[in-house]
Design an enzyme around this catalytic site. Structure first.
Site, PDB file in Angstrom:
ATOM      1  N   ASP A 254       0.858  -1.181   0.000  1.00  0.00           N
ATOM      2  CA  ASP A 254       0.000   0.000   0.000  1.00  0.00           C
ATOM      3  C   ASP A 254       0.892   1.229   0.000  1.00  0.00           C
ATOM      4  OD1 ASP A 254      -1.818   2.165   0.995  1.00  0.00           O
ATOM      5  OD2 ASP A 254      -3.227   0.512   1.207  1.00  0.00           O
TER       6      ASP A 254
ATOM      7  N   GLU B 276      -7.976   4.634  -6.182  1.00  0.00           N
ATOM      8  CA  GLU B 276      -8.639   5.861  -5.752  1.00  0.00           C
ATOM      9  C   GLU B 276     -10.115   5.499  -5.814  1.00  0.00           C
ATOM     10  OE1 GLU B 276      -7.586   8.716  -4.590  1.00  0.00           O
ATOM     11  OE2 GLU B 276      -5.495   8.111  -4.721  1.00  0.00           O
TER      12      GLU B 276
ATOM     13  N   THR C 107     -16.387  -2.976  -9.070  1.00  0.00           N
ATOM     14  CA  THR C 107     -17.567  -2.334  -8.482  1.00  0.00           C
ATOM     15  C   THR C 107     -18.770  -2.419  -9.416  1.00  0.00           C
ATOM     16  OG1 THR C 107     -18.452  -0.125  -7.970  1.00  0.00           O
ATOM     17  CG2 THR C 107     -16.539  -0.182  -9.376  1.00  0.00           C
ATOM     18  N   ASP C 108     -19.962  -2.393  -8.830  1.00  0.00           N
ATOM     19  CA  ASP C 108     -21.182  -2.373  -9.659  1.00  0.00           C
ATOM     20  C   ASP C 108     -21.302  -1.057 -10.435  1.00  0.00           C
ATOM     21  OD1 ASP C 108     -21.785  -0.676  -7.523  1.00  0.00           O
ATOM     22  OD2 ASP C 108     -23.729  -1.583  -7.062  1.00  0.00           O
ATOM     23  N   GLU C 109     -20.520  -0.042 -10.043  1.00  0.00           N
ATOM     24  CA  GLU C 109     -20.657   1.268 -10.701  1.00  0.00           C
ATOM     25  C   GLU C 109     -20.219   1.233 -12.161  1.00  0.00           C
ATOM     26  OE1 GLU C 109     -19.580   4.661  -8.286  1.00  0.00           O
ATOM     27  OE2 GLU C 109     -19.942   3.534  -6.451  1.00  0.00           O
TER      28      GLU C 109
ATOM     29  N   TYR D  78     -14.404   7.982 -11.761  1.00  0.00           N
ATOM     30  CA  TYR D  78     -14.050   6.812 -10.933  1.00  0.00           C
ATOM     31  C   TYR D  78     -14.500   5.524 -11.615  1.00  0.00           C
ATOM     32  CZ  TYR D  78     -14.867   3.161  -7.443  1.00  0.00           C
ATOM     33  OH  TYR D  78     -14.919   1.950  -6.785  1.00  0.00           O
TER      34      TYR D  78
ATOM     35  N   LYS E   6     -12.406   2.275 -13.246  1.00  0.00           N
ATOM     36  CA  LYS E   6     -12.579   0.889 -12.789  1.00  0.00           C
ATOM     37  C   LYS E   6     -12.985  -0.008 -13.965  1.00  0.00           C
ATOM     38  CE  LYS E   6     -12.388  -0.528  -9.105  1.00  0.00           C
ATOM     39  NZ  LYS E   6     -11.202  -1.076  -8.346  1.00  0.00           N
TER      40      LYS E   6
ATOM     41  N   LEU F  96     -20.594   7.973   2.428  1.00  0.00           N
ATOM     42  CA  LEU F  96     -21.855   8.391   3.040  1.00  0.00           C
ATOM     43  C   LEU F  96     -22.041   7.941   4.497  1.00  0.00           C
ATOM     44  CD1 LEU F  96     -24.604   9.863   2.680  1.00  0.00           C
ATOM     45  CD2 LEU F  96     -25.573   7.635   2.125  1.00  0.00           C
TER      46      LEU F  96
ATOM     47  N   TYR G 198     -27.286  14.875  -0.973  1.00  0.00           N
ATOM     48  CA  TYR G 198     -27.200  15.377  -2.344  1.00  0.00           C
ATOM     49  C   TYR G 198     -28.561  15.317  -3.031  1.00  0.00           C
ATOM     50  CZ  TYR G 198     -22.099  14.503  -1.918  1.00  0.00           C
ATOM     51  OH  TYR G 198     -20.783  14.476  -1.525  1.00  0.00           O
TER      52      TYR G 198
HETATM   53  P1  NAD Z   1     -10.053   2.958   0.123  1.00  0.00           P
HETATM   54  O1  NAD Z   1      -9.985   4.273  -0.579  1.00  0.00           O
HETATM   55  O2  NAD Z   1     -10.546   2.899   1.530  1.00  0.00           O
HETATM   56  O3  NAD Z   1      -8.603   2.261   0.099  1.00  0.00           O
HETATM   57  C1  NAD Z   1      -7.776   2.281  -1.011  1.00  0.00           C
HETATM   58  C2  NAD Z   1      -6.371   1.864  -0.571  1.00  0.00           C
HETATM   59  O4  NAD Z   1      -5.526   1.818  -1.734  1.00  0.00           O
HETATM   60  C3  NAD Z   1      -5.712   2.852   0.398  1.00  0.00           C
HETATM   61  O5  NAD Z   1      -5.127   2.153   1.472  1.00  0.00           O
HETATM   62  C4  NAD Z   1      -4.657   3.560  -0.436  1.00  0.00           C
HETATM   63  O6  NAD Z   1      -3.538   3.988   0.312  1.00  0.00           O
HETATM   64  C5  NAD Z   1      -4.300   2.464  -1.433  1.00  0.00           C
HETATM   65  N1  NAD Z   1      -3.744   3.011  -2.682  1.00  0.00           N
HETATM   66  C6  NAD Z   1      -4.265   3.982  -3.474  1.00  0.00           C
HETATM   67  N2  NAD Z   1      -3.477   4.212  -4.533  1.00  0.00           N
HETATM   68  C7  NAD Z   1      -2.438   3.340  -4.431  1.00  0.00           C
HETATM   69  C8  NAD Z   1      -1.296   3.072  -5.236  1.00  0.00           C
HETATM   70  N3  NAD Z   1      -1.058   3.755  -6.365  1.00  0.00           N
HETATM   71  N4  NAD Z   1      -0.434   2.113  -4.833  1.00  0.00           N
HETATM   72  C9  NAD Z   1      -0.654   1.415  -3.685  1.00  0.00           C
HETATM   73  N5  NAD Z   1      -1.707   1.634  -2.889  1.00  0.00           N
HETATM   74  C10 NAD Z   1      -2.594   2.580  -3.259  1.00  0.00           C
HETATM   75  O7  NAD Z   1     -10.939   2.028  -0.820  1.00  0.00           O
HETATM   76  P2  NAD Z   1     -11.946   0.860  -0.447  1.00  0.00           P
HETATM   77  O8  NAD Z   1     -13.284   1.427  -0.194  1.00  0.00           O
HETATM   78  O9  NAD Z   1     -11.319  -0.018   0.567  1.00  0.00           O
HETATM   79  O10 NAD Z   1     -12.019   0.090  -1.840  1.00  0.00           O
HETATM   80  C11 NAD Z   1     -11.117  -0.972  -2.141  1.00  0.00           C
HETATM   81  C12 NAD Z   1     -11.428  -1.506  -3.527  1.00  0.00           C
HETATM   82  O11 NAD Z   1     -12.773  -1.977  -3.575  1.00  0.00           O
HETATM   83  C13 NAD Z   1     -11.309  -0.454  -4.638  1.00  0.00           C
HETATM   84  O12 NAD Z   1     -10.728  -1.062  -5.747  1.00  0.00           O
HETATM   85  C14 NAD Z   1     -12.758  -0.057  -4.922  1.00  0.00           C
HETATM   86  O13 NAD Z   1     -12.899   0.360  -6.256  1.00  0.00           O
HETATM   87  C15 NAD Z   1     -13.477  -1.364  -4.653  1.00  0.00           C
HETATM   88  N6  NAD Z   1     -14.888  -1.264  -4.219  1.00  0.00           N
HETATM   89  C16 NAD Z   1     -15.232  -0.444  -3.168  1.00  0.00           C
HETATM   90  C17 NAD Z   1     -16.558  -0.403  -2.745  1.00  0.00           C
HETATM   91  C18 NAD Z   1     -16.973   0.446  -1.555  1.00  0.00           C
HETATM   92  O14 NAD Z   1     -18.165   0.535  -1.258  1.00  0.00           O
HETATM   93  N7  NAD Z   1     -16.051   1.056  -0.825  1.00  0.00           N
HETATM   94  C19 NAD Z   1     -17.526  -1.181  -3.402  1.00  0.00           C
HETATM   95  C20 NAD Z   1     -17.122  -1.992  -4.472  1.00  0.00           C
HETATM   96  C21 NAD Z   1     -15.800  -2.024  -4.861  1.00  0.00           C
HETATM   97  P1  TYD Z   2     -20.800   7.319  -1.538  1.00  0.00           P
HETATM   98  O1  TYD Z   2     -20.641   6.765  -0.164  1.00  0.00           O
HETATM   99  O2  TYD Z   2     -19.891   8.396  -1.993  1.00  0.00           O
HETATM  100  O3  TYD Z   2     -20.754   6.066  -2.536  1.00  0.00           O
HETATM  101  P2  TYD Z   2     -21.053   5.999  -4.137  1.00  0.00           P
HETATM  102  O4  TYD Z   2     -21.147   7.356  -4.685  1.00  0.00           O
HETATM  103  O5  TYD Z   2     -19.845   5.290  -4.629  1.00  0.00           O
HETATM  104  O6  TYD Z   2     -22.312   5.212  -4.262  1.00  0.00           O
HETATM  105  O7  TYD Z   2     -22.280   7.861  -1.698  1.00  0.00           O
HETATM  106  C1  TYD Z   2     -23.410   7.032  -1.495  1.00  0.00           C
HETATM  107  C2  TYD Z   2     -24.642   7.832  -1.874  1.00  0.00           C
HETATM  108  O8  TYD Z   2     -24.794   8.915  -0.947  1.00  0.00           O
HETATM  109  C3  TYD Z   2     -24.550   8.494  -3.247  1.00  0.00           C
HETATM  110  O9  TYD Z   2     -25.840   8.473  -3.844  1.00  0.00           O
HETATM  111  C4  TYD Z   2     -24.138   9.927  -2.946  1.00  0.00           C
HETATM  112  C5  TYD Z   2     -24.792  10.188  -1.607  1.00  0.00           C
HETATM  113  N1  TYD Z   2     -24.079  11.136  -0.717  1.00  0.00           N
HETATM  114  C6  TYD Z   2     -24.772  12.192  -0.115  1.00  0.00           C
HETATM  115  O10 TYD Z   2     -25.987  12.367  -0.334  1.00  0.00           O
HETATM  116  N2  TYD Z   2     -24.085  13.030   0.720  1.00  0.00           N
HETATM  117  C7  TYD Z   2     -22.755  12.875   0.977  1.00  0.00           C
HETATM  118  O11 TYD Z   2     -22.170  13.705   1.723  1.00  0.00           O
HETATM  119  C8  TYD Z   2     -22.048  11.772   0.367  1.00  0.00           C
HETATM  120  C9  TYD Z   2     -20.587  11.560   0.616  1.00  0.00           C
HETATM  121  C10 TYD Z   2     -22.760  10.922  -0.470  1.00  0.00           C
END
Ligand code: NAD
Ligand code: TYD
Length: 354
Positions: free
Chosen positions: A46, A97, A138-140, A163, A167, A203, A220
């Site tokens: 990381d 990211e 991600t589903d996005e 984003y 992905k 969120l 939002y």
């Molecule tokens: P996060 O932002 O909490 O963590 C990302 C980590 O990656 C951090 O520790 C950061 O330091 C590291 N990182 C970033 N750039 C880097 C680089 N160039 N080299 C090495 N390390 C690097 O993200 P998260 O929410 O834990 O998501 C993890 C993965 O899951 C991502 O690929 C994201 O797209 C995917 N994902 C997230 C969600 C969600 O709801 N959070 C849902 C579906 C998929």
């Molecule tokens: P988020 O947690 O950023 O996840 P994603 O955009 O990847 O789904 O946001 C979840 C939902 O909440 C999204 O519809 C945007 C909304 N949102 C707010 O309404 N207020 C906020 O401050 C944030 C961060 C998100």
């Protein structure tokens, strides 16, 4: 052309390189694996961006099956050295990211890490003839749904934010490495996660932190956007299952069949914390805000026997309690760079009534 189709990853002990393990899902995954798979060694790479936090892993720092290496996944030489040093046999790529709003403020870092970084890992995995490459997606990548319907693995990709576009690019590269070089790739596409160690820009932790500090809760647009929430531990179980038993070259959707409008999540968090609804503040909508995500996860349920272990009712209560108990963890975060980000993102964004 020879194509890998073997399903089970047959290995009694494996050295697994995971990237992004100091982030939200990655750190939960490290905990998940160290608890359940005593034979595997985890190498966590990381670069510790603003979202990476080694405090998440303080309790496993000296675990015999765990090692941390600080490196950027875009740095080919550094990653190659680490793979060599630990004789890594497989990669699970969490590093990214990950925040849509930040990708709207600036997309360059998203392309660098999510696309170019993934390509570096794929190339090295192929060079070393690794046993598995799991891309955490991600589903996005599927875009946005109307009032009805679900994303299946066959839904065409239609990413709408920088984003999700980055992905989708990474997914395409991973599949191309499988098709071209027979690299044993698997991909998971999960819906929104919640749970411990989530960075408070997302969120649910943002709502909890603001409510605990009696600060406005920014919603939002009209608050009627829908997300399908899954507890992070259930996502970790799905990744572990696809990693070991998933069919090579295949994609697995992961979701909780747990759709919520944002405004209802906001009200639920306030209720659980016994805080007034007067804290709700509607703000200008996110640019290009996807309306609804909902996942059909019947494939992973049917083929790999995965299902969520958490009910949302239990998971959200436990999560709220975790943020109450671990106040110092998130307070340390929101005092630093986060302040600047928060100002830039939210200041002057309140909707003028009428
Ligand atoms: P996060 O932002 O909490 O963590 C990302 C980590 O990656 C951090 O520790 C950061 O330091 C590291 N990182 C970033 N750039 C880097 C680089 N160039 N080299 C090495 N390390 C690097 O993200 P998260 O929410 O834990 O998501 C993890 C993965 O899951 C991502 O690929 C994201 O797209 C995917 N994902 C997230 C969600 C969600 O709801 N959070 C849902 C579906 C998929
Ligand atoms: P988020 O947690 O950023 O996840 P994603 O955009 O990847 O789904 O946001 C979840 C939902 O909440 C999204 O519809 C945007 C909304 N949102 C707010 O309404 N207020 C906020 O401050 C944030 C961060 C998100």
């Amino acid at each position: 052309m020879f194509v890998w189709t073997a399903a089970r990853l047959d290995s009694s002990r494996m050295n697994i390189l995971i990237t992004g393990g100091a982030g939200f899902i990655g750190s939960n995954f490290v905990h998940y694996v160290l608890k359940r798979r005593q034979q595997d060694k985890i190498v966590n790479v990381d670069m510790l961006t603003y979202a990476g936090n080694l405090e998440n892993l303080e309790d496993v720092r000296s675990h015999p099956n765990y090692v941390f290496e600080k490196a950027d996944i875009c740095d080919r030489d550094a990653i190659e050295r680490i793979l060599e040093k630990h004789n890594a046999e497989a990669i699970i790529n969490f590093a990214a990211e990950s925040h849509v709003d930040r990708s709207i403020l600036g997309a360059a870092e998203f392309i660098r890490t999510n696309v170019s970084g993934t390509q570096v890992l794929l190339e090295l995995a192929n060079q070393r003839k690794m046993k598995r490459f799991l891309q955490v997606s991600t589903d996005e990548v599927y875009g946005s749904l109307g009032d009805t319907g679900l994303f299946t693995e066959e839904t065409p990709l239609h990413p709408n934010s920088p984003y999700s576009a980055s992905k989708a690019g990474a997914d395409m590269l991973a599949l191309a490495y499988h098709h071209t070089f027979s690299l044993p790739v698997v991909i998971t596409r999960c819906s929104n996660n919640y749970g411990p160690y989530q960075f408070p820009e997302k969120l649910i932790p943002l709502l909890i932190a603001n409510a605990l500090n009696d600060k406005p809760l920014p919603v939002y647009g009209d608050g009627k956007n829908v997300r399908d929430w899954l507890h992070v531990e259930d996502h970790c179980a799905a990744i572990d299952s696809v990693f070991h038993d998933g069919k090579i070259g295949e994609i697995y959707n992961v979701g909780g069949s747990n759709e919520w409008m944002n405004i209802d999540i906001v009200k639920l968090v306030l209720e659980l914390l016994n805080k007034p609804e007067s804290l709700i503040t509607f703000v200008q909508d996110r640019l290009g805000h996807d309306r609804r995500y909902a996942i059909d996860s019947s494939k992973i349920r049917r083929e790999l026997n995965w299902k969520p272990g958490y009910t949302f009712e239990h998971g959200i209560r436990e999560t709220v309690q975790w943020y109450i108990k671990n106040r110092t963890w998130w307070e340390n975060i929101i005092t630093g760079e986060y302040q600047e980000y928060y100002k830039r993102m939210y200041e002057g964004r309140e909707k003028i009534a009428g």
